[in-house]
Structures are given as structure tokens and as C-alpha cells.
Design an enzyme around this catalytic site. Structure first.
Site, PDB file in Angstrom:
ATOM      1  N   PHE A  14       1.008  -1.133   0.104  1.00 33.69           N
ATOM      2  CA  PHE A  14      -0.122  -0.054   0.107  1.00 33.69           C
ATOM      3  C   PHE A  14       0.896   1.295  -0.012  1.00 33.69           C
ATOM      4  CE2 PHE A  14      -2.032   2.891   3.223  1.00 33.69           C
ATOM      5  CZ  PHE A  14      -2.843   3.578   2.498  1.00 33.69           C
ATOM      6  N   LYS A  38       8.462  -9.258  -1.845  1.00 34.87           N
ATOM      7  CA  LYS A  38       8.297 -10.750  -1.850  1.00 34.87           C
ATOM      8  C   LYS A  38       6.847 -11.199  -2.557  1.00 34.87           C
ATOM      9  CE  LYS A  38       7.518 -14.565   1.542  1.00 34.87           C
ATOM     10  NZ  LYS A  38       7.602 -14.875   3.153  1.00 34.87           N
ATOM     11  N   SER A  91       2.192  -6.273   8.196  1.00 34.78           N
ATOM     12  CA  SER A  91       1.572  -5.072   8.860  1.00 34.78           C
ATOM     13  C   SER A  91       0.314  -4.993   9.480  1.00 34.78           C
ATOM     14  CB  SER A  91       1.703  -4.082   7.490  1.00 34.78           C
ATOM     15  OG  SER A  91       0.620  -4.372   6.654  1.00 34.78           O
ATOM     16  N   THR A 133       6.101   2.914  12.853  1.00 34.94           N
ATOM     17  CA  THR A 133       4.999   3.182  13.065  1.00 34.94           C
ATOM     18  C   THR A 133       4.597   3.776  14.532  1.00 34.94           C
ATOM     19  OG1 THR A 133       2.570   2.011  13.938  1.00 34.94           O
ATOM     20  CG2 THR A 133       4.671   0.879  13.797  1.00 34.94           C
ATOM     21  N   ASP A 134       3.599   4.544  14.931  1.00 39.94           N
ATOM     22  CA  ASP A 134       3.380   5.210  16.094  1.00 39.94           C
ATOM     23  C   ASP A 134       2.934   4.108  17.391  1.00 39.94           C
ATOM     24  OD1 ASP A 134       0.598   4.683  15.156  1.00 39.94           O
ATOM     25  OD2 ASP A 134       0.129   6.571  15.736  1.00 39.94           O
ATOM     26  N   GLU A 135       2.443   2.916  16.684  1.00 38.18           N
ATOM     27  CA  GLU A 135       2.211   1.746  17.624  1.00 38.18           C
ATOM     28  C   GLU A 135       3.081   1.423  18.440  1.00 38.18           C
ATOM     29  OE1 GLU A 135      -0.629  -1.115  15.896  1.00 38.18           O
ATOM     30  OE2 GLU A 135      -0.968   0.378  14.103  1.00 38.18           O
ATOM     31  N   TYR A 158       2.864  -7.223  16.276  1.00 38.71           N
ATOM     32  CA  TYR A 158       3.209  -6.551  15.402  1.00 38.71           C
ATOM     33  C   TYR A 158       3.914  -5.239  15.748  1.00 38.71           C
ATOM     34  CZ  TYR A 158       2.694  -2.222  12.065  1.00 38.71           C
ATOM     35  OH  TYR A 158       3.054  -1.161  11.273  1.00 38.71           O
ATOM     36  N   LYS A 162       8.213  -4.280  15.233  1.00 42.45           N
ATOM     37  CA  LYS A 162       8.275  -2.985  14.609  1.00 42.45           C
ATOM     38  C   LYS A 162       9.266  -2.253  15.460  1.00 42.45           C
ATOM     39  CE  LYS A 162       7.414  -1.071  10.966  1.00 42.45           C
ATOM     40  NZ  LYS A 162       7.932  -1.361   9.604  1.00 42.45           N
ATOM     41  N   TYR A 215     -14.952  -3.112  16.210  1.00 43.23           N
ATOM     42  CA  TYR A 215     -14.305  -3.672  17.745  1.00 43.23           C
ATOM     43  C   TYR A 215     -14.955  -3.027  19.010  1.00 43.23           C
ATOM     44  CZ  TYR A 215     -11.214  -6.233  14.155  1.00 43.23           C
ATOM     45  OH  TYR A 215     -10.653  -6.810  13.430  1.00 43.23           O
ATOM     46  N   PRO A 291      -8.128  -8.415  21.176  1.00 45.11           N
ATOM     47  CA  PRO A 291      -7.074  -8.606  22.433  1.00 45.11           C
ATOM     48  C   PRO A 291      -6.246  -7.467  22.599  1.00 45.11           C
ATOM     49  CG  PRO A 291      -7.205 -10.556  21.274  1.00 45.11           C
ATOM     50  CD  PRO A 291      -7.872  -9.772  20.350  1.00 45.11           C
TER      51      PRO A 291
HETATM   52  P1  NAD Z   1       1.366  -3.501   3.079  1.00 43.61           P
HETATM   53  O1  NAD Z   1       1.247  -4.870   4.083  1.00 43.61           O
HETATM   54  O2  NAD Z   1       0.275  -3.084   2.422  1.00 43.61           O
HETATM   55  O3  NAD Z   1       2.479  -4.041   2.303  1.00 43.61           O
HETATM   56  C1  NAD Z   1       3.762  -4.551   2.865  1.00 43.61           C
HETATM   57  C2  NAD Z   1       4.568  -4.813   1.552  1.00 43.61           C
HETATM   58  O4  NAD Z   1       5.799  -5.679   1.846  1.00 43.61           O
HETATM   59  C3  NAD Z   1       4.071  -6.067   0.656  1.00 43.61           C
HETATM   60  O5  NAD Z   1       4.037  -5.554  -0.662  1.00 43.61           O
HETATM   61  C4  NAD Z   1       4.491  -7.308   0.828  1.00 43.61           C
HETATM   62  O6  NAD Z   1       4.426  -8.171  -0.339  1.00 43.61           O
HETATM   63  C5  NAD Z   1       6.018  -6.781   1.337  1.00 43.61           C
HETATM   64  N1  NAD Z   1       6.510  -7.864   2.151  1.00 43.61           N
HETATM   65  C6  NAD Z   1       6.102  -8.591   3.207  1.00 43.61           C
HETATM   66  N2  NAD Z   1       7.041  -9.336   3.711  1.00 43.61           N
HETATM   67  C7  NAD Z   1       8.080  -9.410   2.921  1.00 43.61           C
HETATM   68  C8  NAD Z   1       9.414 -10.141   2.861  1.00 43.61           C
HETATM   69  N3  NAD Z   1       9.630 -11.069   3.859  1.00 43.61           N
HETATM   70  N4  NAD Z   1      10.296  -9.577   1.976  1.00 43.61           N
HETATM   71  C9  NAD Z   1       9.845  -8.529   0.942  1.00 43.61           C
HETATM   72  N5  NAD Z   1       8.781  -7.967   1.013  1.00 43.61           N
HETATM   73  C10 NAD Z   1       7.797  -8.444   2.045  1.00 43.61           C
HETATM   74  O7  NAD Z   1       2.005  -2.520   4.463  1.00 43.61           O
HETATM   75  P2  NAD Z   1       1.782  -0.968   4.299  1.00 43.61           P
HETATM   76  O8  NAD Z   1       0.589  -0.665   5.000  1.00 43.61           O
HETATM   77  O9  NAD Z   1       2.062  -0.378   2.992  1.00 43.61           O
HETATM   78  O10 NAD Z   1       3.007  -0.609   5.291  1.00 43.61           O
HETATM   79  C11 NAD Z   1       4.300  -0.324   4.960  1.00 43.61           C
HETATM   80  C12 NAD Z   1       5.210  -0.054   6.046  1.00 43.61           C
HETATM   81  O11 NAD Z   1       4.853   1.105   6.712  1.00 43.61           O
HETATM   82  C13 NAD Z   1       5.249  -0.978   7.026  1.00 43.61           C
HETATM   83  O12 NAD Z   1       6.460  -1.163   7.458  1.00 43.61           O
HETATM   84  C14 NAD Z   1       4.355  -0.650   8.118  1.00 43.61           C
HETATM   85  O13 NAD Z   1       4.852  -1.249   9.560  1.00 43.61           O
HETATM   86  C15 NAD Z   1       4.771   0.807   8.146  1.00 43.61           C
HETATM   87  N6  NAD Z   1       3.430   1.748   8.563  1.00 43.61           N
HETATM   88  C16 NAD Z   1       2.296   1.531   8.262  1.00 43.61           C
HETATM   89  C17 NAD Z   1       1.196   2.231   8.577  1.00 43.61           C
HETATM   90  C18 NAD Z   1      -0.231   2.024   7.795  1.00 43.61           C
HETATM   91  O14 NAD Z   1      -1.164   2.748   8.475  1.00 43.61           O
HETATM   92  N7  NAD Z   1      -0.471   1.032   6.947  1.00 43.61           N
HETATM   93  C19 NAD Z   1       1.338   3.276   9.297  1.00 43.61           C
HETATM   94  C20 NAD Z   1       2.550   3.252   9.933  1.00 43.61           C
HETATM   95  C21 NAD Z   1       3.640   2.611   9.492  1.00 43.61           C
HETATM   96  P1  TYD Z   2      -6.636  -1.165  11.553  1.00 48.50           P
HETATM   97  O1  TYD Z   2      -6.789  -0.723  10.202  1.00 48.50           O
HETATM   98  O2  TYD Z   2      -6.317  -2.660  11.725  1.00 48.50           O
HETATM   99  O3  TYD Z   2      -5.224  -0.552  11.971  1.00 48.50           O
HETATM  100  P2  TYD Z   2      -4.253  -0.514  13.312  1.00 48.50           P
HETATM  101  O4  TYD Z   2      -4.831  -1.742  14.042  1.00 48.50           O
HETATM  102  O5  TYD Z   2      -3.029  -0.538  13.006  1.00 48.50           O
HETATM  103  O6  TYD Z   2      -4.384   1.006  13.916  1.00 48.50           O
HETATM  104  O7  TYD Z   2      -7.473  -0.776  12.515  1.00 48.50           O
HETATM  105  C1  TYD Z   2      -7.861   0.643  13.010  1.00 48.50           C
HETATM  106  C2  TYD Z   2      -8.976   0.819  13.898  1.00 48.50           C
HETATM  107  O8  TYD Z   2      -9.939  -0.189  13.432  1.00 48.50           O
HETATM  108  C3  TYD Z   2      -8.339  -0.334  15.346  1.00 48.50           C
HETATM  109  O9  TYD Z   2      -8.826   0.660  16.356  1.00 48.50           O
HETATM  110  C4  TYD Z   2      -9.133  -1.391  15.165  1.00 48.50           C
HETATM  111  C5  TYD Z   2     -10.513  -0.843  14.644  1.00 48.50           C
HETATM  112  N1  TYD Z   2     -11.060  -1.959  13.595  1.00 48.50           N
HETATM  113  C6  TYD Z   2     -12.326  -2.408  13.581  1.00 48.50           C
HETATM  114  O10 TYD Z   2     -13.145  -2.008  14.608  1.00 48.50           O
HETATM  115  N2  TYD Z   2     -12.941  -3.357  12.928  1.00 48.50           N
HETATM  116  C7  TYD Z   2     -12.266  -3.907  11.947  1.00 48.50           C
HETATM  117  O11 TYD Z   2     -12.893  -4.835  11.190  1.00 48.50           O
HETATM  118  C8  TYD Z   2     -10.693  -3.587  11.977  1.00 48.50           C
HETATM  119  C9  TYD Z   2      -9.970  -4.276  10.768  1.00 48.50           C
HETATM  120  C10 TYD Z   2     -10.243  -2.632  12.616  1.00 48.50           C
END
Ligand code: NAD
Ligand code: TYD
Length: 352
Positions: A14, A38, A91, A133-135, A158, A162, A215, A291
Site C-alpha cells: 500500500f 516478496k 503490517s 509506526t506510532d504503535e 506487530y 516494529k 471492535y 485482544p
Molecule cells: P502492506 O502490508 O500493504 O505492504 C507490505 C509489503 O511488504 C507488501 O508488498 C509485501 O509483499 C511486502 N513484504 C512482506 N514481507 C516481505 C518480505 N519478507 N520480503 C519482501 N517483501 C515483503 O503494508 P503498508 O501498510 O504499505 O505498510 C508499509 C510499512 O509502513 C510497514 O513497515 C508498516 O509497518 C509501516 N506503517 C504502516 C502504516 C499504515 O497505516 N498502513 C502506518 C505506519 C507505518
Molecule cells: P487497523 O486498520 O487494523 O489499523 P491498526 O490496528 O494498525 O490501528 O484498525 C484501525 C482501528 O479500527 C483499530 O482501532 C481497530 C479497528 N477495527 C475495527 O473496529 N474493525 C475492523 O474490522 C478492523 C480491521 C479494525
């Protein structure tokens, strides 16, 4: 030193795919990108078909697992990689609760492998940027914000994985002088997000008239950032951030989950019409809480704002509208990613 050969890990996911599109379309970057992915369930090379076609000399795709040290190291050598922007990760929190193993391998060992290869090529290294991530900071109460100095207290497998990778990156900077930066960002939303995360999942379920599983009491708070704003922040840090530093990135947009789900229902009603009795809000179903569900995240990004003059541009209302609209207009992408047809296509293209 200028970034010439940039390895982007997880570039088919993404944020990674939005970042690569952003670099080619909206910046003056004129080097080469090597997307190392991958292609897990979350990676979709179709996200970058347009870029592949438009920049055949400057965009290269390599299917590889970052847990495979030799594969990663060979790519560093063959492409003379001088910079890394590291997105690749498992992720999704819910998946990490069910099966933590992949998170430990990819997020920790995978990051270690990249750091080792970067260290071995350190003489030509410009920058290693790690996306986090902020998590990692855990959960906030009603008040307060995460700062770069907030102690790490991750709650889920997760966020713990990270956190571990962040510590490794910091250690490689401190111990070996690797020119590295880290960013800790809040929840992203926008086009091409895999429909397991809150916003795309609720959008697609609402479009299909399925239950919308909220949730707990739905009052957990996340701080939302439009993905292109995140990409701009990352590029800013890679170019102007101080090595060895961490930068928080946030959207100034705290929202309760339930409010977002209601907004999505209203947008889908508006964009797709209602051939059903009543609003899609009727589909909202409260389900058992996750959880260890963190209650609230909120980011203080003053450091990035003051030192590097970055500020998020997109409002939540317009960003959410664009996002929901994108999903309504990209049914083919959605169908393929959900059907398994896409997985067999990947196997045909790149091997199992
Ligand atoms: P995503 O799950 O959409 O994409 C992850 C990508 O990594 C995929 O294309 C997957 O094929 C690839 N991948 C997974 N395992 C691999 C491996 N072993 N080798 C090579 N490639 C591999 O994730 P995203 O939401 O785009 O998040 C990207 C980064 O940003 C992550 O590091 C995540 O922790 C961080 N992040 C995400 C968010 C969010 O809201 N999505 C917020 C803060 C930080
Ligand atoms: P998510 O998109 O999984 O991101 P993160 O857990 O990394 O913050 O979830 C965002 C928020 O939405 C989180 O508080 C969990 C909640 N959530 C639901 O209530 N229902 C759902 O089906 C999902 C996927 C998330």
C-alpha cells in the site's frame, strides 16, 4: 551525495506503491528505483503497472524475500544500491495476534539483513530510511501525544516486532555510523490499501451490503494521515533529515473508529445510491474487541514541522471521499485481489 540507486523494500504494498508513484510523478528524483518485494498476500505488482510502462529504464522490480540474506546482498551489489527506503513488513495487527511468526522473521530478521548489507556497502551509502509506526509507543489515555522521546511500550506482536526493528536501525547508526533515519507514522489511508484494514474493509463491506464489524465500543481513537502526505514526509526526511534522528509523522486528525465507519456509510450511500431500505449505517455491528486493543494514538509531529517544514495537506473529509471513490471506481482491482485469480497470476509471472 545524491540518491542514485534507491532500493525500496515492500514497494508493491500500500504505502510503498504510493511512494514509488509519488517519487516518479511528483518529485525531481532522477535516479533508479529497485523495488524488492516478496509479493505476499499484501503485495500487488499491478499497483505499479503504469510506472513499469512509463519508466522502463528507471524502475526495476525484483521479487525477493528480505529474510533471504544472500538474495538481498546480491541485489545490493548488482544494482550498486546507495540508499534504502524500507517499507517491507507484515503490517496487520489482527494477523500478528493469530500468527506472530511471520512478523518476527520479516520485520526483525528482514530488517537486520538489510542493515548488514547496507553496512557492507557503507562507503557508498547515502541514506537508509526505516518506515515505522506510532504503535511502538503503546496506548495513550484521554490526553497526551506521542513524542519522539516517548518510551516504547508496544502492545501487539506487530508493534513489538516494529519496535525491535527500530532499535536495530538506531543501533546500526550509533555503533557503525550507518547514515540512517527512522519515521514513526500514524494510521494511513488512501488508494491501494489491502482490504483488511479499517477504511477499505468497511468501504467494501458497505458497498456489498455486508456487516460492518466494529471492535469493542467503537471509541478507540487513531490519528489518520492521507498516504500521499506520508510519502511527502518520508521524502523530506530522506533528503533533509538529520542522520541518526527519529521523526514522528501524524495527521492532526484524531477520530473514533465509529465516526469513521459512519462517514464511510454516508459516502457509500451517496456515491453508490441506496437500493436498500435505510442507510448503510444499519450494517454496523459491534463485535468482540481485539485482544490488547490500544485505546488511543495521537502524534506530536512538531519536530518534523519545525525542523523540516512539513505539514499534512489533505483534510480528512476530502481524503476519505477520494479514497471511498477510488474503491468504487476500481472494482477490477478489488475483485482480483479478493478472488485468488491475482495470486495465480503472480505465480504464473514470478513463480510460486
Ligand atoms: P502492506 O502490508 O500493504 O505492504 C507490505 C509489503 O511488504 C507488501 O508488498 C509485501 O509483499 C511486502 N513484504 C512482506 N514481507 C516481505 C518480505 N519478507 N520480503 C519482501 N517483501 C515483503 O503494508 P503498508 O501498510 O504499505 O505498510 C508499509 C510499512 O509502513 C510497514 O513497515 C508498516 O509497518 C509501516 N506503517 C504502516 C502504516 C499504515 O497505516 N498502513 C502506518 C505506519 C507505518
Ligand atoms: P487497523 O486498520 O487494523 O489499523 P491498526 O490496528 O494498525 O490501528 O484498525 C484501525 C482501528 O479500527 C483499530 O482501532 C481497530 C479497528 N477495527 C475495527 O473496529 N474493525 C475492523 O474490522 C478492523 C480491521 C479494525
Amino acid at each position: 551525495m545524491k540518491i542514485r540507486n534507491l532500493m525500496v523494500t515492500g514497494g508493491s504494498g500500500f504505502i510503498g506503491s504510493n511512494f514509488i508513484r509519488y517519487l516518479f510523478n511528483k518529485t525531481d528524483f532522477d535516479g533508479r528505483i529497485i523495488n524488492v518485494d516478496k509479493l505476499t498476500y499484501a503485495g500487488n505488482p499491478e499497483n505499479l503497472t503504469e510506472i513499469e510502462r512509463s519508466y522502463p529504464d528507471r524502475y526495476c522490480f525484483e521479487r525477493a524475500d528480505i529474510c533471504d540474506f544472500d538474495a538481498v546482498d546480491d541485489l545490493f551489489t548488482s544494482y550498486a544500491v546507495d540508499s534504502v527506503c524500507h517499507f517491507a513488513a507484515e503490517s496487520h495487527v489482527d494477523r500478528s495476534i493469530k500468527r506472530p511468526g511471520e512478523f518476527i522473521y520479516t520485520n526483525i530478521i528482514g530488517t537486520y539483513n538489510l542493515l548488514e548489507s547496507a553496512r557492507a556497502n557503507q562507503e557508498r551509502f547515502v541514506t537508509f530510511h526505516h518506515i515505522s509506526t506510532d504503535e511502538v509507543y503503546g496506548s495513550l489515555g484521554k490526553r497526551g501525544l506521542f513524542r519522539e522521546t516517548t518510551p516504547y511500550r508496544p502492545s501487539s506482536p506487530y508493534s513489538a516486532s516494529k519496535a525491535s526493528s527500530d532499535h536495530l536501525v538506531r543501533a546500526y547508526n550509533t555503533t557503525f555510523g550507518l547514515p540512517a533515519t527512522i519515521s514513526n507514522c500514524s494510521n494511513n489511508y488512501g488508494p491501494y490499501q489491502f482490504p483488511e484494514k479499517l477504511i477499505p474493509l468497511m468501504t467494501l463491506n458497505a458497498m456489498e451490503g455486508k456487516a460492518l464489524p466494529v471492535y469493542g465500543d467503537g471509541k478507540n481513537v487513531r490519528d489518520w494521515l492521507y498516504v500521499e502526505d506520508h510519502c511527502e514526509a518520508i521524502w523530506t526526511i530522506m533528503n533533509r533529515g538529520k542522520k541518526g534522528e527519529t521523526y514522528n509523522i501524524g495527521g492532526n486528525m484524531e477520530m473514533e473508529n465509529i465516526v469513521i465507519v459512519e462517514m464511510i456509510c454516508d459516502l457509500v450511500d451517496e456515491l453508490c445510491g441506496t437500493d436498500r431500505d435505510g442507510s448503510r449505517r444499519d450494517l454496523i455491528t459491534y463485535v468482540t474487541d481485539r485482544p490488547g486493543h490500544d485505546r488511543r494514538y495521537a502524534i506530536d509531529f512538531t519536530k518534523l514541522q519545525k525542523q523540516l517544514t512539513w505539514f499534512p495537506k489533505e483534510s480528512f473529509e476530502s481524503g476519505l471521499r477520494k479514497t471511498v471513490q477510488w474503491y468504487t471506481e476500481n472494482q477490477n482491482w478489488v475483485e482480483r485481489i479478493k478472488s485468488g485469480e491475482y495470486q495465480s497470476w503472480i505465480e504464473e509471472q514470478y513463480g510460486a
